[in-house]
Design a protein around this motif. Structure first.
Motif, PDB file in Angstrom:
ATOM      1  N   VAL A 195       0.862  -1.184   0.000  1.00 20.50           N
ATOM      2  CA  VAL A 195       0.000   0.000   0.000  1.00 20.50           C
ATOM      3  C   VAL A 195       0.894   1.228   0.000  1.00 20.50           C
ATOM      4  CG1 VAL A 195      -1.849   1.228   1.174  1.00 20.50           C
ATOM      5  CG2 VAL A 195      -1.748  -1.270   1.297  1.00 20.50           C
ATOM      6  N   ILE A 196       0.675   2.134  -0.959  1.00 19.51           N
ATOM      7  CA  ILE A 196       1.495   3.333  -1.128  1.00 19.51           C
ATOM      8  C   ILE A 196       0.604   4.556  -0.957  1.00 19.51           C
ATOM      9  CG2 ILE A 196       2.986   4.620  -2.710  1.00 19.51           C
ATOM     10  CD1 ILE A 196       3.638   2.013  -4.102  1.00 19.51           C
ATOM     11  N   ASP A 197       1.047   5.495  -0.140  1.00 19.62           N
ATOM     12  CA  ASP A 197       0.363   6.779   0.000  1.00 19.62           C
ATOM     13  C   ASP A 197       0.740   7.640  -1.204  1.00 19.62           C
ATOM     14  OD1 ASP A 197      -0.079   9.603   0.755  1.00 19.62           O
ATOM     15  OD2 ASP A 197      -0.640   8.771   2.696  1.00 19.62           O
ATOM     16  N   GLN A 198      -0.240   7.945  -2.064  1.00 23.04           N
ATOM     17  CA  GLN A 198       0.079   8.598  -3.329  1.00 23.04           C
ATOM     18  C   GLN A 198       0.600  10.019  -3.127  1.00 23.04           C
ATOM     19  OE1 GLN A 198      -3.782   8.421  -5.287  1.00 23.04           O
ATOM     20  NE2 GLN A 198      -4.154  10.594  -4.906  1.00 23.04           N
ATOM     21  N   HIS A 199       0.081  10.757  -2.138  1.00 27.25           N
ATOM     22  CA  HIS A 199       0.556  12.125  -1.910  1.00 27.25           C
ATOM     23  C   HIS A 199       1.988  12.116  -1.374  1.00 27.25           C
ATOM     24  CE1 HIS A 199       0.588  16.329  -0.705  1.00 27.25           C
ATOM     25  NE2 HIS A 199       0.962  15.951   0.507  1.00 27.25           N
ATOM     26  N   ARG A 200       2.257  11.275  -0.398  1.00 27.88           N
ATOM     27  CA  ARG A 200       3.602  11.228   0.170  1.00 27.88           C
ATOM     28  C   ARG A 200       4.615  10.717  -0.847  1.00 27.88           C
ATOM     29  NH1 ARG A 200       2.510   8.791   6.292  1.00 27.88           N
ATOM     30  NH2 ARG A 200       1.025  10.426   6.941  1.00 27.88           N
ATOM     31  N   ALA A 201       4.184   9.797  -1.690  1.00 29.56           N
ATOM     32  CA  ALA A 201       5.090   9.309  -2.725  1.00 29.56           C
ATOM     33  C   ALA A 201       5.481  10.433  -3.680  1.00 29.56           C
ATOM     34  CB  ALA A 201       4.440   8.156  -3.496  1.00 29.56           C
ATOM     35  N   ASP A 202       4.507  11.238  -4.065  1.00 31.87           N
ATOM     36  CA  ASP A 202       4.814  12.339  -4.981  1.00 31.87           C
ATOM     37  C   ASP A 202       5.606  13.431  -4.285  1.00 31.87           C
ATOM     38  OD1 ASP A 202       4.686  13.188  -7.612  1.00 31.87           O
ATOM     39  OD2 ASP A 202       2.980  14.515  -7.231  1.00 31.87           O
ATOM     40  N   VAL A 203       5.437  13.591  -2.976  1.00 30.31           N
ATOM     41  CA  VAL A 203       6.256  14.547  -2.223  1.00 30.31           C
ATOM     42  C   VAL A 203       7.728  14.148  -2.309  1.00 30.31           C
ATOM     43  CG1 VAL A 203       6.828  15.328   0.105  1.00 30.31           C
ATOM     44  CG2 VAL A 203       4.458  15.343  -0.656  1.00 30.31           C
ATOM     45  N   ARG A 204       8.019  12.872  -2.106  1.00 32.82           N
ATOM     46  CA  ARG A 204       9.395  12.404  -2.210  1.00 32.82           C
ATOM     47  C   ARG A 204       9.949  12.611  -3.622  1.00 32.82           C
ATOM     48  NH1 ARG A 204      14.132  11.871  -0.136  1.00 32.82           N
ATOM     49  NH2 ARG A 204      13.117  11.246   1.819  1.00 32.82           N
ATOM     50  N   ILE A 205       9.138  12.337  -4.644  1.00 35.08           N
ATOM     51  CA  ILE A 205       9.586  12.495  -6.032  1.00 35.08           C
ATOM     52  C   ILE A 205       9.866  13.963  -6.333  1.00 35.08           C
ATOM     53  CG2 ILE A 205       8.888  12.220  -8.439  1.00 35.08           C
ATOM     54  CD1 ILE A 205       7.182   9.814  -7.488  1.00 35.08           C
ATOM     55  N   CYS A 206       8.935  14.849  -5.973  1.00 32.85           N
ATOM     56  CA  CYS A 206       9.121  16.282  -6.236  1.00 32.85           C
ATOM     57  C   CYS A 206      10.290  16.845  -5.438  1.00 32.85           C
ATOM     58  CB  CYS A 206       7.841  17.048  -5.889  1.00 32.85           C
ATOM     59  SG  CYS A 206       6.421  16.632  -6.917  1.00 32.85           S
ATOM     60  N   TYR A 207      10.488  16.350  -4.228  1.00 30.68           N
ATOM     61  CA  TYR A 207      11.586  16.841  -3.396  1.00 30.68           C
ATOM     62  C   TYR A 207      12.939  16.553  -4.043  1.00 30.68           C
ATOM     63  CZ  TYR A 207      14.876  17.000   0.516  1.00 30.68           C
ATOM     64  OH  TYR A 207      15.950  17.264   1.321  1.00 30.68           O
ATOM     65  N   GLU A 208      13.144  15.323  -4.480  1.00 27.81           N
ATOM     66  CA  GLU A 208      14.432  14.976  -5.069  1.00 27.81           C
ATOM     67  C   GLU A 208      14.632  15.658  -6.416  1.00 27.81           C
ATOM     68  OE1 GLU A 208      15.577  10.955  -5.020  1.00 27.81           O
ATOM     69  OE2 GLU A 208      15.202  10.692  -2.860  1.00 27.81           O
ATOM     70  N   ARG A 209      13.539  15.837  -7.172  1.00 32.86           N
ATOM     71  CA  ARG A 209      13.667  16.546  -8.447  1.00 32.86           C
ATOM     72  C   ARG A 209      14.052  18.015  -8.221  1.00 32.86           C
ATOM     73  NH1 ARG A 209       8.974  15.325 -10.583  1.00 32.86           N
ATOM     74  NH2 ARG A 209       7.912  17.203  -9.879  1.00 32.86           N
ATOM     75  N   THR A 210      13.452  18.646  -7.194  1.00 33.11           N
ATOM     76  CA  THR A 210      13.772  20.041  -6.904  1.00 33.11           C
ATOM     77  C   THR A 210      15.182  20.186  -6.369  1.00 33.11           C
ATOM     78  OG1 THR A 210      11.429  20.406  -6.381  1.00 33.11           O
ATOM     79  CG2 THR A 210      12.992  22.086  -5.671  1.00 33.11           C
ATOM     80  N   MET A 211      15.629  19.262  -5.528  1.00 30.17           N
ATOM     81  CA  MET A 211      16.994  19.319  -5.019  1.00 30.17           C
ATOM     82  C   MET A 211      18.012  19.171  -6.149  1.00 30.17           C
ATOM     83  SD  MET A 211      17.149  19.909  -1.763  1.00 30.17           S
ATOM     84  CE  MET A 211      18.765  19.285  -1.284  1.00 30.17           C
ATOM     85  N   GLU A 212      17.695  18.350  -7.129  1.00 31.48           N
ATOM     86  CA  GLU A 212      18.591  18.198  -8.274  1.00 31.48           C
ATOM     87  C   GLU A 212      18.659  19.495  -9.082  1.00 31.48           C
ATOM     88  OE1 GLU A 212      19.187  15.275 -12.179  1.00 31.48           O
ATOM     89  OE2 GLU A 212      17.478  15.018 -10.820  1.00 31.48           O
ATOM     90  N   ARG A 213      17.522  20.161  -9.254  1.00 31.29           N
ATOM     91  CA  ARG A 213      17.536  21.444  -9.965  1.00 31.29           C
ATOM     92  C   ARG A 213      18.360  22.485  -9.223  1.00 31.29           C
ATOM     93  NH1 ARG A 213      11.104  22.168 -11.512  1.00 31.29           N
ATOM     94  NH2 ARG A 213      10.983  20.538 -13.112  1.00 31.29           N
ATOM     95  N   LEU A 214      18.240  22.508  -7.890  1.00 34.24           N
ATOM     96  CA  LEU A 214      19.003  23.473  -7.113  1.00 34.24           C
ATOM     97  C   LEU A 214      20.502  23.211  -7.189  1.00 34.24           C
ATOM     98  CD1 LEU A 214      16.791  23.887  -3.919  1.00 34.24           C
ATOM     99  CD2 LEU A 214      17.352  25.642  -5.594  1.00 34.24           C
ATOM    100  N   SER A 215      20.879  21.942  -7.157  1.00 33.66           N
ATOM    101  CA  SER A 215      22.304  21.613  -7.237  1.00 33.66           C
ATOM    102  C   SER A 215      22.898  21.953  -8.596  1.00 33.66           C
ATOM    103  CB  SER A 215      22.519  20.130  -6.926  1.00 33.66           C
ATOM    104  OG  SER A 215      21.846  19.319  -7.883  1.00 33.66           O
ATOM    105  N   GLN A 216      22.121  21.735  -9.666  1.00 31.55           N
ATOM    106  CA  GLN A 216      22.603  22.041 -11.007  1.00 31.55           C
ATOM    107  C   GLN A 216      22.373  23.493 -11.403  1.00 31.55           C
ATOM    108  OE1 GLN A 216      20.608  19.283 -13.582  1.00 31.55           O
ATOM    109  NE2 GLN A 216      21.698  17.495 -12.783  1.00 31.55           N
ATOM    110  N   ARG A 217      21.432  24.164 -10.668  1.00 30.91           N
ATOM    111  CA  ARG A 217      21.082  25.559 -10.953  1.00 30.91           C
ATOM    112  C   ARG A 217      20.719  25.743 -12.421  1.00 30.91           C
ATOM    113  NH1 ARG A 217      22.270  28.282  -6.337  1.00 30.91           N
ATOM    114  NH2 ARG A 217      21.613  30.253  -7.273  1.00 30.91           N
TER     115      ARG A 217
END
Length: 627
Positions: free
Chosen positions: A463-485
């Motif tokens: 069982v996967i919480d769909q909101h929390r799963a997308d939070v983790r996905i968006c978080y790592e995608r945003t951190m990658e954008r910040l690191s690469q600027r």
């Protein structure tokens, strides 16, 4: 041998300072409140390096004599009270006589003051409660407190101070709580020789607008009620102004800011069914209560106040807020321009006669008769024979419909091994990606109540919480954008305006370079106003103004102290506000993509704030449940 001894005054003052003076904002609060008690009409506050280097409060109040200036830095020396009964008749902000000695115990203080009746003033210098010098000096009427090198003799306290941005935000928050009570006083605030606030004397509504921007004026609804228990005045907001975070909720009693969760609940009760759950409506509410009915001597910061008749005030407050909402939040009427008004004819009974409809029916119609006459139109019209052409011939068998659809009924879904047999091999599906757990999943996912994604694995049911799963996905995608600027910007057709209070503006200025690197197009218009002309690609559906307010509020609450923490806070806030919401229906393909992206993350089990994303119900537990 005796082991109990009296502590020296310097040590006792440092211990007391730990409760009264917690950070530079505490110094500003105590000194500005003293200036207000002194009857000042103009108060200037100057800070350098968010109070680490210097804090200065200048007022034109009554001032102090040479003796009073020296005595003011002694413990429990005050001009506000004379006996214990005076605690229940307070009309001043301070009364304990602990603020000045506590400040002097952990800093280097220079006081310059003069009374109107004196021709010459006094300059007093103290280092860690020790008087260094006292000499006459020419100065204007009033007091000038200059506090330098705060916590210089308590390095442990100085080490735990936050960044300049956070400390300056706390100073402005404490400053706002005072200026909102005294709109008749002129206040000026400078940070590193730059003017941050210049508040002219005026009405309470104008003071609120000067601090929080012109937009807030459109949402303010006045309240006023006078009873034998208390008098309540101020403003509440319209329901549409409610926010999820960062709402301005202020309670003041007899000119003193306070926190009161019980009264806060009274305000929320008045907004019941008017705002969504979890939203906070802004309000600025002022209580005038007899000093004998309250006790402010509970906590050194004086923000916790005990009322004698809390339940009565609770009911009065709820009724006052409901009255304001009912009186001013009425449904707007539609007013057409004369040129555009439709021509509505006046009803004339003689001219516009209305005849009743005539019902036609066939009295010879019998629904139980095998054959009956057909009629053209009306209720007697027979229905077509739906069984025509479906007669079965001798020996023909009715096709059997399967109870469950086969995998070939879902377009785009591969047929798993063993699908041709009587029992489908759900646990032998081909792997979806490189994760071992993904290789055990069923190719078909199921959504439960618009919140959870369920899929079969070899060990049971995941069982996967769909909101929390997308939070983790968006978080790592945003951190990658910040690191690469490196990020792309989606332009907004019409730029939107947003205004921040002085305390929030400090945080916004700190985030501006990183927000630009993430893809935001933000222009600083000065005075706490910004124009948002673009947002990062991929979050076009999110409200940019609410998103920015939540980012600033989250960062201010967390007390960011490094760039890495800042990036993590920004990424976490954006992820929470742009992730898939609960209740959103997903197709099987969308669920498949969400699961694949989740297990491609560095941590698929927990969100950035530590909440679980998925759980597996073992097969053995399922069998036990079914007996």
């Amino acid at each position: 041998m005796d082991i109990i001894q009296l502590l020296p005054d310097s040590v006792a003052n440092q211990i007391a300072a730990g409760e009264v003076i917690q950070r530079p904002a505490s110094v500003i609060k105590e000194l500005v409140e003293n200036a207000v008690d002194a009857g000042a009409k103009n108060i200037r506050v100057l800070v350098v390096d968010a109070g680490r280097t210097s804090l200065q409060v200048i007022d034109d109040g009554c001032g102090m004599s040479e003796t009073d200036a020296r005595l003011a830095f002694e413990r429990h020396a005050t001009s506000k009270i004379r006996q214990a009964d005076d605690l229940f008749a307070l009309h001043t902000m301070g009364f304990r006589g602990e603020a000045l000695p506590s400040i002097a115990a952990v800093s280097q203080v220079v006081l310059t003051t003069r009374m109107a009746s004196d021709e010459i003033g006094t300059c007093l210098t103290l280092h860690a409660s020790r008087v260094v010098s006292q000499e006459p000096v020419a100065c204007p009427v009033g007091s000038n407190f200059c506090v330098n090198n705060l916590f210089y003799n308590v390095p442990a306290r100085r080490k735990f101070l936050k960044t300049n941005t956070t400390e300056l935000n706390n100073i402005l928050t404490a400053f706002e709580r005072i200026v909102l009570v005294y709109p008749e006083i002129n206040f000026t605030f400078y940070s590193n020789q730059q003017e941050v606030l210049n508040l002219r004397a005026g009405s309470l509504r104008q003071r609120i607008v000067d601090v929080f921007g012109k937009k807030v004026s459109q949402d303010l609804l006045p309240i006023e009620v006078d009873t034998t228990i208390c008098r309540i005045t101020g403003f509440v907001s319209k329901p549409e102004a409610a926010r999820k975070k960062g709402g301005h909720d202020y309670f003041f009693v007899n000119g003193r800011f306070m926190r009161h969760p019980y009264f806060h609940r009274a305000v929320l009760n008045a907004y019941e069914r008017l705002v969504p759950e979890g939203m906070q409506p802004p309000y600025f509410i002022y209580f005038d209560v007899s000093p004998a009915d309250i006790d402010v001597n509970i906590h050194p910061t004086k923000t916790e106040i005990k009322f004698e008749n809390e339940q009565g005030i609770f009911q009065i407050l709820t009724a006052a807020v409901r009255e304001a909402l009912g009186k001013f939040c009425q449904i707007p009427t539609i007013d057409f321009l004369p040129a555009d008004r439709p021509d509505i004819p006046v009803y004339d009974p003689q001219r516009d006669a209305v005849r009743s409809p005539q019902v036609q029916y066939n009295p010879a119609y019998n629904p139980f008769s095998v054959s009956h006459p057909r009629q053209e139109g009306g209720q007697g019209q027979a229905f077509p024979d739906i069984t025509e052409g479906t007669e079965m011939t001798d020996g023909q068998e009715i096709p059997e419909t399967p109870a469950f659809p086969s995998f070939t009924d879902f377009p785009g879904q591969p047929e798993p091994p063993g699908a041709a047999t009587d029992q489908p091999a759900l646990f032998d599906s081909p792997p979806l990606s490189g994760s071992p757990l993904l290789s055990e999943m069923s190719p078909t996912h199921y959504q439960y109540k618009g919140r959870y994604i369920m899929t079969a694995v070899k060990s049971g049911l995941m069982v996967i919480d769909q909101h929390r799963a997308d939070v983790r996905i968006c978080y790592e995608r945003t951190m990658e954008r910040l690191s690469q600027r490196q990020s792309s910007t989606q332009r907004i057709l019409f730029p939107e305006m947003i205004h921040f209070s002085p305390s929030d503006n400090i945080m916004m200025q700190r985030f501006l370079p990183d927000l630009t690197a993430m893809g935001f197009d933000i222009s600083d218009l000065g005075g706490g106003s910004f124009a948002v002309g673009g947002v990062p690609a991929g979050i076009e559906d999110a409200d940019p103004l609410s998103l920015l307010r939540n980012i600033v509020t989250d960062a201010a609450q967390q007390g960011i102290s490094s760039d890495d923490a800042l990036h993590a806070s920004l990424a976490s806030s954006i992820a929470r506000n742009t992730a898939i919401a609960y209740g959103q229906v997903l197709s099987n393909e969308e669920m498949e993509q969400l699961v694949n992206r989740l297990f491609a993350c560095s941590n698929a089990n927990y969100t950035p704030d530590g909440r679980r994303i998925l759980a597996i119900l073992p097969q053995q537990n399922i069998e036990q449940l079914l007996g």
